[in-house]
Design a protein around this motif. Structure first.
Motif, PDB file in Angstrom:
ATOM      1  N   ALA A 196       0.862  -1.191   0.000  1.00  0.00           N
ATOM      2  CA  ALA A 196       0.000   0.000   0.000  1.00  0.00           C
ATOM      3  C   ALA A 196       0.893   1.232   0.000  1.00  0.00           C
ATOM      4  CB  ALA A 196      -0.909  -0.001   1.223  1.00  0.00           C
ATOM      5  N   TYR A 197       0.501   2.227  -0.779  1.00  0.00           N
ATOM      6  CA  TYR A 197       1.275   3.455  -0.864  1.00  0.00           C
ATOM      7  C   TYR A 197       0.311   4.613  -1.046  1.00  0.00           C
ATOM      8  CZ  TYR A 197       4.523   7.020  -2.470  1.00  0.00           C
ATOM      9  OH  TYR A 197       5.249   8.174  -2.602  1.00  0.00           O
ATOM     10  N   GLU A 198       0.392   5.578  -0.122  1.00  0.00           N
ATOM     11  CA  GLU A 198      -0.494   6.740  -0.197  1.00  0.00           C
ATOM     12  C   GLU A 198       0.163   7.818  -1.047  1.00  0.00           C
ATOM     13  OE1 GLU A 198      -2.798  10.015   2.642  1.00  0.00           O
ATOM     14  OE2 GLU A 198      -1.860   8.236   3.532  1.00  0.00           O
ATOM     15  N   TRP A 249      -8.274  19.154   2.680  1.00  0.00           N
ATOM     16  CA  TRP A 249      -9.233  19.438   1.620  1.00  0.00           C
ATOM     17  C   TRP A 249      -8.927  18.643   0.357  1.00  0.00           C
ATOM     18  CZ3 TRP A 249     -13.501  22.262   2.563  1.00  0.00           C
ATOM     19  CH2 TRP A 249     -13.505  23.059   3.703  1.00  0.00           C
ATOM     20  N   TRP A 250      -7.736  18.064   0.280  1.00  0.00           N
ATOM     21  CA  TRP A 250      -7.381  17.266  -0.885  1.00  0.00           C
ATOM     22  C   TRP A 250      -7.891  15.830  -0.704  1.00  0.00           C
ATOM     23  CZ3 TRP A 250      -4.161  18.654  -5.153  1.00  0.00           C
ATOM     24  CH2 TRP A 250      -3.725  19.988  -5.117  1.00  0.00           C
ATOM     25  N   PRO A 251      -8.179  15.138  -1.825  1.00  0.00           N
ATOM     26  CA  PRO A 251      -8.605  13.735  -1.702  1.00  0.00           C
ATOM     27  C   PRO A 251      -7.434  12.847  -1.284  1.00  0.00           C
ATOM     28  CG  PRO A 251      -8.352  14.335  -4.011  1.00  0.00           C
ATOM     29  CD  PRO A 251      -8.200  15.603  -3.215  1.00  0.00           C
ATOM     30  N   ASN A 252      -7.760  11.779  -0.572  1.00  0.00           N
ATOM     31  CA  ASN A 252      -6.759  10.783  -0.207  1.00  0.00           C
ATOM     32  C   ASN A 252      -6.731   9.708  -1.280  1.00  0.00           C
ATOM     33  OD1 ASN A 252      -6.123  12.029   2.225  1.00  0.00           O
ATOM     34  ND2 ASN A 252      -7.747  10.948   3.333  1.00  0.00           N
ATOM     35  N   LEU A 253      -5.558   9.515  -1.873  1.00  0.00           N
ATOM     36  CA  LEU A 253      -5.384   8.495  -2.899  1.00  0.00           C
ATOM     37  C   LEU A 253      -4.378   7.476  -2.409  1.00  0.00           C
ATOM     38  CD1 LEU A 253      -5.230  10.538  -6.239  1.00  0.00           C
ATOM     39  CD2 LEU A 253      -7.163   9.274  -5.284  1.00  0.00           C
ATOM     40  N   ALA A 254      -4.738   6.207  -2.499  1.00  0.00           N
ATOM     41  CA  ALA A 254      -3.847   5.142  -2.057  1.00  0.00           C
ATOM     42  C   ALA A 254      -3.757   4.079  -3.142  1.00  0.00           C
ATOM     43  CB  ALA A 254      -4.338   4.526  -0.755  1.00  0.00           C
ATOM     44  N   LEU A 255      -2.553   3.708  -3.482  1.00  0.00           N
ATOM     45  CA  LEU A 255      -2.295   2.641  -4.441  1.00  0.00           C
ATOM     46  C   LEU A 255      -2.087   1.348  -3.666  1.00  0.00           C
ATOM     47  CD1 LEU A 255      -1.681   1.782  -7.392  1.00  0.00           C
ATOM     48  CD2 LEU A 255       0.734   2.280  -6.889  1.00  0.00           C
ATOM     49  N   LEU A 260      -6.669   1.317  -6.928  1.00  0.00           N
ATOM     50  CA  LEU A 260      -6.465   2.707  -6.533  1.00  0.00           C
ATOM     51  C   LEU A 260      -7.678   3.142  -5.743  1.00  0.00           C
ATOM     52  CD1 LEU A 260      -4.644   5.246  -6.809  1.00  0.00           C
ATOM     53  CD2 LEU A 260      -6.052   5.882  -8.787  1.00  0.00           C
ATOM     54  N   LEU A 261      -7.445   3.538  -4.495  1.00  0.00           N
ATOM     55  CA  LEU A 261      -8.533   3.946  -3.622  1.00  0.00           C
ATOM     56  C   LEU A 261      -8.511   5.457  -3.471  1.00  0.00           C
ATOM     57  CD1 LEU A 261      -8.189   1.250  -0.814  1.00  0.00           C
ATOM     58  CD2 LEU A 261      -9.693   1.213  -2.815  1.00  0.00           C
ATOM     59  N   ALA A 262      -9.663   6.070  -3.619  1.00  0.00           N
ATOM     60  CA  ALA A 262      -9.782   7.520  -3.463  1.00  0.00           C
ATOM     61  C   ALA A 262     -10.872   7.815  -2.455  1.00  0.00           C
ATOM     62  CB  ALA A 262     -10.103   8.179  -4.801  1.00  0.00           C
ATOM     63  N   ALA A 263     -10.602   8.797  -1.607  1.00  0.00           N
ATOM     64  CA  ALA A 263     -11.595   9.173  -0.597  1.00  0.00           C
ATOM     65  C   ALA A 263     -11.583  10.687  -0.444  1.00  0.00           C
ATOM     66  CB  ALA A 263     -11.282   8.488   0.730  1.00  0.00           C
ATOM     67  N   LEU A 264     -12.764  11.291  -0.468  1.00  0.00           N
ATOM     68  CA  LEU A 264     -12.895  12.733  -0.260  1.00  0.00           C
ATOM     69  C   LEU A 264     -14.234  12.991   0.419  1.00  0.00           C
ATOM     70  CD1 LEU A 264     -11.909  15.644  -0.684  1.00  0.00           C
ATOM     71  CD2 LEU A 264     -13.173  15.639  -2.853  1.00  0.00           C
TER      72      LEU A 264
END
Length: 455
Positions: A125-127, A297-303, A329-333
């Motif tokens: 996992a890598y953010e 305020w930025w989205p969290n992206l994790a590979l 690829l996981l994105a959360a906002l």
């Protein structure tokens, strides 16, 4: 005497605030053009063992023992270790996280025989740090470490200064005890003479009572000084991290040297103060945490990626037919958070403002410390010279009064008054001398260390 502030020192005052965001650098304290009490150019080097010019082996030993066992220094070192651990965690968050997994389970459908399944795999996992949140967190943690390092240095300097002050106060008290006990002995001789004259009928009972009262009063004063010595000794024991019941510092002649303060001390000395450096690091860390709050305020992206195998036989796990893999690829906002992120930014800005205020306050206190000690040293030297003249005159007056009293030319009241005057002037002169030592240590503490090489 005056002290010229250099451009380098002026730059120091604003160095920690170059990127403070909501803090206006103009609101931070500005260095005065000069100090009131001394002047010079040049840059004296910091002396790590600043107490050595006092040339007192006992003081050297006490400081060494305090550095080894003082609990305040140990607590500051512990807080530094915690800050370093937090930095390690923040640095690790910016790196890929790799893990291994293995498991075994048994399952069966209705009417069928159960099957054991084995699994093994690797996970990654890598953010992706889009808003720089992880970078800001790492920077803030690194600045926290710097602040803790500087606070540890400040704790050491404070303990060293307190040990020196306590030891020098104790030696001054020993000298004062010697003066008072010498006066007690002199009153004892006077009492013996007065008693002899009283038996011969040459003096009244009132004169005898006066001498006895003076003797008793000075004996009480000597005991009060003994009590004060016990308090100073136990305070030193605490600074050394030793049980007060086991600590003993024998009285001895006060022969500690008094380091002379150079005619001029450059302004660069003040920038060495570890408490100022710590306040500046804390201000910069607060600025970094504003960046952390804004990054929310930025989205969290994790590979994420994983690979492994599943099989009913352990030996089959590594074969290609049993292998599985996946990548994602996981994105959360957050869409609606009720104002939580905005509140986080406002809180970080408020902490930044508080850090700026703390820096200003620490700076002003540092200037006050220096001015107080420089002014004290300048006045104490003149006061010591005046006190020496007073002691000399009082001693001569006592000598003449004693001779005249023994010859029956003056009253006992005149002799007692002369002896009281000599004692008061001797004690006052000793207290001025002690104040010079205390102010010298105070100046060293205010400047963040010694001034080796000052011209």
């Amino acid at each position: 005497m005056k002290l010229n502030l250099t451009p380098l020192f002026a730059a120091l005052l604003l160095a920690g605030c170059a990127s403070v965001g909501s803090v206006d650098p103009a609101q931070l304290p500005q260095a005065p053009a000069t100090y009131k009490s001394t002047a010079a150019n040049g840059a004296p080097a910091l002396t790590s063992s600043w107490w050595q010019p006092f040339a007192d082996p006992v003081l050297d030993d006490l400081v060494a023992r305090a550095m080894a066992a003082n609990t305040s220094v140990q607590a500051a070192a512990s807080r530094l270790a915690l800050a370093r651990a937090s930095l390690g965690s923040a640095q690790a968050s910016r790196l890929p996280q790799v893990g291994a997994s293995a498991g075994a389970g048994r399952a069966a459908e209705p009417g069928a025989q159960g099957v054991t399944q084995y699994s093994a795999g690797l996970n990654l996992a890598y953010e992706l740090d889009l808003g720089g949140r992880l970078l800001h967190e790492r920077n803030a943690a690194a600045l926290d470490v710097q602040a803790r390092e500087q606070l540890l240095a400040d704790a050491r300097l404070l303990v060293q200064a307190n040990v020196a002050r306590g030891y020098l106060a104790l030696r001054a008290l020993d000298a004062e005890r010697d003066i008072v006990k010498g006066t007690v002995a002199a009153y004892g001789e006077t009492l013996a003479l007065t008693e002899k004259r009283a038996r011969a009928g040459d003096v009244a009972d009132l004169d005898l009572a006066r001498v006895r009262a003076e003797l008793a009063a000075n004996e009480a004063e000597a005991l009060a000084l003994d009590r004060r010595r016990v308090e100073l000794e136990t305070a030193l024991a605490v600074l050394l991290g030793e049980p007060a019941s086991n600590f003993r510092l024998e009285p001895t002649t006060w022969a500690t040297a008094l380091p002379s303060v150079p005619a001029g001390l450059p302004s660069e000395l003040l920038q060495r103060r570890p408490d100022l450096a710590a306040a500046r690091s804390q201000l910069e860390a607060a600025q970094a945490r504003v960046g952390v709050a804004r990054a929310a305020w930025w989205p969290n992206l994790a590979l994420t990626a994983q690979g492994g195998g599943v099989s009913s036989e352990v030996s089959e796990l590594l074969r290609s037919g049993a292998s599985t893999w996946g990548i994602g690829l996981l994105a959360a906002l957050p869409i609606f958070d009720g104002g939580r992120r905005e509140a986080g930014v406002n809180a970080a800005k408020a902490q930044l403002d508080g850090s700026a205020i703390a820096f200003r306050e620490q700076f002003l206190l540092a200037l006050k410390d220096v001015e107080d000690q420089l002014g004290a040293l300048a006045l104490l030297q003149a006061q010591r010279e005046a006190s020496a003249r007073a002691v000399s005159a009082a001693g001569e007056a006592l000598r003449l009064s004693d001779t005249r009293y023994r010859n029956g030319l003056v009253s006992q009241l005149e002799l007692l008054d002369a002896r009281r005057s000599e004692l008061a002037n001797k004690r006052a002169a000793l207290q001025v001398r002690s104040a010079q030592y205390q102010a010298t240590v105070g100046l060293i503490r205010a400047l963040g260390g010694g001034w080796a090489g000052a011209v």
